[in-house]
Motif scaffolding. Structure first.
Motif, PDB file in Angstrom:
ATOM      1  N   ALA A   1     -18.731  -5.548  -6.494  1.00  0.00           N
ATOM      2  CA  ALA A   1     -17.669  -4.389  -6.170  1.00  0.00           C
ATOM      3  C   ALA A   1     -17.080  -4.589  -4.983  1.00  0.00           C
ATOM      4  CB  ALA A   1     -18.315  -3.102  -6.089  1.00  0.00           C
ATOM      5  N   ARG A   2     -17.466  -5.352  -3.936  1.00  0.00           N
ATOM      6  CA  ARG A   2     -16.623  -5.864  -2.674  1.00  0.00           C
ATOM      7  C   ARG A   2     -15.762  -6.422  -2.941  1.00  0.00           C
ATOM      8  NH1 ARG A   2     -18.063  -4.855   2.411  1.00  0.00           N
ATOM      9  NH2 ARG A   2     -20.198  -3.951   1.760  1.00  0.00           N
ATOM     10  N   TYR A   3     -15.631  -7.379  -3.923  1.00  0.00           N
ATOM     11  CA  TYR A   3     -14.478  -8.142  -4.360  1.00  0.00           C
ATOM     12  C   TYR A   3     -13.621  -7.772  -5.313  1.00  0.00           C
ATOM     13  CZ  TYR A   3     -17.606 -11.236  -1.666  1.00  0.00           C
ATOM     14  OH  TYR A   3     -18.355 -11.533  -0.684  1.00  0.00           O
ATOM     15  N   ILE A   4     -13.672  -6.315  -5.771  1.00  0.00           N
ATOM     16  CA  ILE A   4     -12.703  -5.730  -6.668  1.00  0.00           C
ATOM     17  C   ILE A   4     -12.068  -4.894  -5.872  1.00  0.00           C
ATOM     18  CG2 ILE A   4     -12.747  -4.085  -8.425  1.00  0.00           C
ATOM     19  CD1 ILE A   4     -15.175  -5.084  -9.471  1.00  0.00           C
ATOM     20  N   PRO A   5     -10.719  -4.686  -6.066  1.00  0.00           N
ATOM     21  CA  PRO A   5      -9.740  -3.970  -5.200  1.00  0.00           C
ATOM     22  C   PRO A   5     -10.142  -2.386  -5.516  1.00  0.00           C
ATOM     23  CG  PRO A   5      -8.432  -5.586  -6.428  1.00  0.00           C
ATOM     24  CD  PRO A   5      -9.703  -5.908  -6.835  1.00  0.00           C
ATOM     25  N   GLY A   6     -10.549  -1.771  -4.320  1.00  0.00           N
ATOM     26  CA  GLY A   6     -10.944  -0.556  -4.226  1.00  0.00           C
ATOM     27  C   GLY A   6     -12.383   0.030  -4.680  1.00  0.00           C
ATOM     28  N   GLY A   7     -13.235  -1.308  -4.861  1.00  0.00           N
ATOM     29  CA  GLY A   7     -14.469  -1.295  -5.411  1.00  0.00           C
ATOM     30  C   GLY A   7     -15.515  -0.954  -4.321  1.00  0.00           C
ATOM     31  N   ARG A   8     -15.197  -1.592  -3.061  1.00  0.00           N
ATOM     32  CA  ARG A   8     -16.113  -1.270  -2.074  1.00  0.00           C
ATOM     33  C   ARG A   8     -16.650   0.068  -1.865  1.00  0.00           C
ATOM     34  NH1 ARG A   8     -15.356  -2.823   4.510  1.00  0.00           N
ATOM     35  NH2 ARG A   8     -17.616  -1.853   5.134  1.00  0.00           N
ATOM     36  N   THR A   9     -15.633   0.970  -1.507  1.00  0.00           N
ATOM     37  CA  THR A   9     -15.853   2.429  -1.173  1.00  0.00           C
ATOM     38  C   THR A   9     -16.528   2.973  -2.495  1.00  0.00           C
ATOM     39  OG1 THR A   9     -14.030   2.371   0.537  1.00  0.00           O
ATOM     40  CG2 THR A   9     -14.924   4.643  -0.279  1.00  0.00           C
ATOM     41  N   ALA A  10     -15.680   2.773  -3.482  1.00  0.00           N
ATOM     42  CA  ALA A  10     -16.174   3.279  -4.842  1.00  0.00           C
ATOM     43  C   ALA A  10     -17.557   3.194  -5.222  1.00  0.00           C
ATOM     44  CB  ALA A  10     -15.380   2.951  -6.145  1.00  0.00           C
ATOM     45  N   ALA A  11     -17.949   1.965  -4.968  1.00  0.00           N
ATOM     46  CA  ALA A  11     -19.598   1.355  -5.143  1.00  0.00           C
ATOM     47  C   ALA A  11     -20.436   2.369  -4.153  1.00  0.00           C
ATOM     48  CB  ALA A  11     -19.563   0.044  -5.086  1.00  0.00           C
ATOM     49  N   THR A  12     -20.059   2.305  -2.908  1.00  0.00           N
ATOM     50  CA  THR A  12     -21.118   3.017  -1.869  1.00  0.00           C
ATOM     51  C   THR A  12     -21.122   4.489  -2.125  1.00  0.00           C
ATOM     52  OG1 THR A  12     -19.371   2.764  -0.255  1.00  0.00           O
ATOM     53  CG2 THR A  12     -20.896   1.149  -0.154  1.00  0.00           C
ATOM     54  N   LEU A  13     -19.845   4.914  -2.283  1.00  0.00           N
ATOM     55  CA  LEU A  13     -19.805   6.617  -2.525  1.00  0.00           C
ATOM     56  C   LEU A  13     -20.786   6.873  -3.845  1.00  0.00           C
ATOM     57  CD1 LEU A  13     -16.221   7.783  -1.646  1.00  0.00           C
ATOM     58  CD2 LEU A  13     -18.441   8.493  -0.705  1.00  0.00           C
ATOM     59  N   THR A  14     -20.525   5.829  -4.935  1.00  0.00           N
ATOM     60  CA  THR A  14     -21.235   6.239  -6.265  1.00  0.00           C
ATOM     61  C   THR A  14     -22.509   6.176  -5.951  1.00  0.00           C
ATOM     62  OG1 THR A  14     -19.057   5.421  -7.303  1.00  0.00           O
ATOM     63  CG2 THR A  14     -21.165   5.658  -8.757  1.00  0.00           C
ATOM     64  N   THR A  15     -23.223   5.106  -5.392  1.00  0.00           N
ATOM     65  CA  THR A  15     -24.495   5.091  -5.283  1.00  0.00           C
ATOM     66  C   THR A  15     -25.188   5.852  -4.527  1.00  0.00           C
ATOM     67  OG1 THR A  15     -24.225   3.411  -3.220  1.00  0.00           O
ATOM     68  CG2 THR A  15     -24.648   2.409  -5.477  1.00  0.00           C
ATOM     69  N   GLY A  16     -24.595   6.584  -3.497  1.00  0.00           N
ATOM     70  CA  GLY A  16     -25.050   7.787  -2.870  1.00  0.00           C
ATOM     71  C   GLY A  16     -25.119   8.795  -3.734  1.00  0.00           C
ATOM     72  N   ALA A  17     -23.823   9.190  -4.444  1.00  0.00           N
ATOM     73  CA  ALA A  17     -23.831  10.390  -5.141  1.00  0.00           C
ATOM     74  C   ALA A  17     -24.907  10.300  -6.422  1.00  0.00           C
ATOM     75  CB  ALA A  17     -22.339  10.414  -5.860  1.00  0.00           C
ATOM     76  N   THR A  18     -25.109   9.243  -6.924  1.00  0.00           N
ATOM     77  CA  THR A  18     -26.261   9.055  -8.103  1.00  0.00           C
ATOM     78  C   THR A  18     -27.626   9.126  -7.655  1.00  0.00           C
ATOM     79  OG1 THR A  18     -25.795   6.813  -8.089  1.00  0.00           O
ATOM     80  CG2 THR A  18     -24.369   7.955  -9.691  1.00  0.00           C
ATOM     81  N   GLY A  19     -27.837   9.299  -6.134  1.00  0.00           N
ATOM     82  CA  GLY A  19     -29.072   9.377  -5.764  1.00  0.00           C
ATOM     83  C   GLY A  19     -29.886   7.854  -5.885  1.00  0.00           C
ATOM     84  N   TYR A  20     -28.901   6.825  -5.597  1.00  0.00           N
ATOM     85  CA  TYR A  20     -29.620   5.609  -5.741  1.00  0.00           C
ATOM     86  C   TYR A  20     -30.619   5.375  -4.494  1.00  0.00           C
ATOM     87  CZ  TYR A  20     -30.001   0.484  -6.591  1.00  0.00           C
ATOM     88  OH  TYR A  20     -30.129  -0.911  -6.933  1.00  0.00           O
ATOM     89  N   PRO A  21     -31.856   4.832  -4.430  1.00  0.00           N
ATOM     90  CA  PRO A  21     -32.864   4.608  -3.433  1.00  0.00           C
ATOM     91  C   PRO A  21     -31.954   3.961  -2.215  1.00  0.00           C
ATOM     92  CG  PRO A  21     -33.789   4.337  -5.392  1.00  0.00           C
ATOM     93  CD  PRO A  21     -32.364   4.050  -5.852  1.00  0.00           C
ATOM     94  N   ARG A  22     -32.170   4.674  -0.953  1.00  0.00           N
ATOM     95  CA  ARG A  22     -31.688   4.180   0.315  1.00  0.00           C
ATOM     96  C   ARG A  22     -32.235   2.639   0.526  1.00  0.00           C
ATOM     97  NH1 ARG A  22     -31.482   7.747   5.279  1.00  0.00           N
ATOM     98  NH2 ARG A  22     -30.507   9.028   3.719  1.00  0.00           N
ATOM     99  N   ARG A  23     -33.279   2.624   0.246  1.00  0.00           N
ATOM    100  CA  ARG A  23     -34.046   1.343   0.620  1.00  0.00           C
ATOM    101  C   ARG A  23     -33.500   0.128  -0.220  1.00  0.00           C
ATOM    102  NH1 ARG A  23     -37.868  -1.395  -2.090  1.00  0.00           N
ATOM    103  NH2 ARG A  23     -38.341   0.529  -3.568  1.00  0.00           N
ATOM    104  N   LEU A  24     -33.159   0.279  -1.461  1.00  0.00           N
ATOM    105  CA  LEU A  24     -32.584  -0.682  -2.396  1.00  0.00           C
ATOM    106  C   LEU A  24     -31.162  -0.871  -1.961  1.00  0.00           C
ATOM    107  CD1 LEU A  24     -34.151   0.048  -5.917  1.00  0.00           C
ATOM    108  CD2 LEU A  24     -34.729  -1.710  -4.381  1.00  0.00           C
ATOM    109  N   PHE A  25     -30.366   0.038  -1.805  1.00  0.00           N
ATOM    110  CA  PHE A  25     -29.327   0.254  -1.311  1.00  0.00           C
ATOM    111  C   PHE A  25     -28.891  -0.739   0.073  1.00  0.00           C
ATOM    112  CE2 PHE A  25     -25.611   1.667   1.670  1.00  0.00           C
ATOM    113  CZ  PHE A  25     -24.663   1.624   0.821  1.00  0.00           C
ATOM    114  N   THR A  26     -29.671  -0.505   0.868  1.00  0.00           N
ATOM    115  CA  THR A  26     -29.687  -1.231   2.239  1.00  0.00           C
ATOM    116  C   THR A  26     -29.968  -2.754   1.807  1.00  0.00           C
ATOM    117  OG1 THR A  26     -30.416   0.478   3.550  1.00  0.00           O
ATOM    118  CG2 THR A  26     -30.805  -1.572   4.614  1.00  0.00           C
ATOM    119  N   ARG A  27     -30.671  -3.142   0.836  1.00  0.00           N
ATOM    120  CA  ARG A  27     -31.119  -4.396   0.647  1.00  0.00           C
ATOM    121  C   ARG A  27     -29.996  -5.066   0.035  1.00  0.00           C
ATOM    122  NH1 ARG A  27     -35.836  -5.248  -3.394  1.00  0.00           N
ATOM    123  NH2 ARG A  27     -37.008  -3.906  -1.647  1.00  0.00           N
ATOM    124  N   TYR A  28     -29.335  -4.534  -0.904  1.00  0.00           N
ATOM    125  CA  TYR A  28     -28.149  -5.178  -1.735  1.00  0.00           C
ATOM    126  C   TYR A  28     -26.962  -5.083  -0.833  1.00  0.00           C
ATOM    127  CZ  TYR A  28     -30.660  -5.368  -6.043  1.00  0.00           C
ATOM    128  OH  TYR A  28     -31.594  -5.755  -7.088  1.00  0.00           O
TER     129      TYR A  28
END
Length: 204
Positions: free
Chosen positions: A116-143
């Protein structure tokens, strides 16, 4: 006029303040995407081809700033993601970006943070969405570490290539670096659109 701009920028990039600015802008871009961090990284890559600033430092500081900004965005998504999504108009560009990233998260998990970092508008959308959906922070940090480093290296090397090609004309080098970034983005979006159209059941 061009010479004055070049001299002003050269005077700035030779000071430690350029890394403070780079870190701040790369971080802000994570949750306030109006700030053009990629443009700054490419520009510094162009000047790094002449020796100042240090290319490895540009990569490192840009990656650290992006990494921190992404975590701010993730935390915003955790706290108020539902309210943010509710304000997005149906059919708007931002809403389409968030919907697309949401589908990608369901299909591919954390790798979406890199893509998503290489999709226009994707970076913020991806990080906000992972947070909003409760994606594990440990995995988020790794990726996200992979995403931030790959983006910093990619953007600074695009600039470095432009600076090496136009060593005597940094402004042309910046134009070339930005042009390369724009071309890569267009190719990525074109390939993605073709793949979507070829999927069974895709609208014709």
């Amino acid at each position: 006029m061009n010479d004055a701009i070049v001299h002003a920028v050269e005077g700035f990039v030779s000071t430690p303040w350029v890394f403070v600015a780079l870190f701040g802008i790369a971080m802000l871009d994570g949750f306030f995407p109006v700030v053009p961090s990629e443009t700054l990284v490419i520009t510094l890559g162009v000047f790094a081809a002449s020796g100042e600033p240090s290319l490895p430092l540009v990569m490192l500081v840009a990656a650290l700033g992006a990494f921190c900004g992404d975590h701010v965005s993730y935390l915003i998504g955790r706290k108020s993601g539902d309210r943010i999504f509710a304000r997005l108009k149906e059919g708007s560009r931002a809403r389409r970006a968030y919907d697309r990233v949401g589908r990608m998260l369901a299909e591919r998990g954390g790798l979406v943070l890199v893509v998503a970092r290489y999709i226009p508008g994707g970076r913020t959308a991806a990080t906000l969405t992972t947070g909003a959906t409760g994606y594990p922070r440990r995995l988020f940090t790794r990726y996200d570490a992979v995403a931030a480093v790959s983006w910093a290296v990619y953007s600074s090397l695009l600039g470095y290539a432009g600076g090496a090609a136009f060593e005597e004309s940094p402004l042309r080098g910046v134009a070339l670096g930005l042009g390369l970034a724009f071309t890569v983005t267009l190719l990525h979006e074109g390939v993605r659109a073709l793949r979507l159209r070829r999927r069974p059941g895709a609208p014709t």
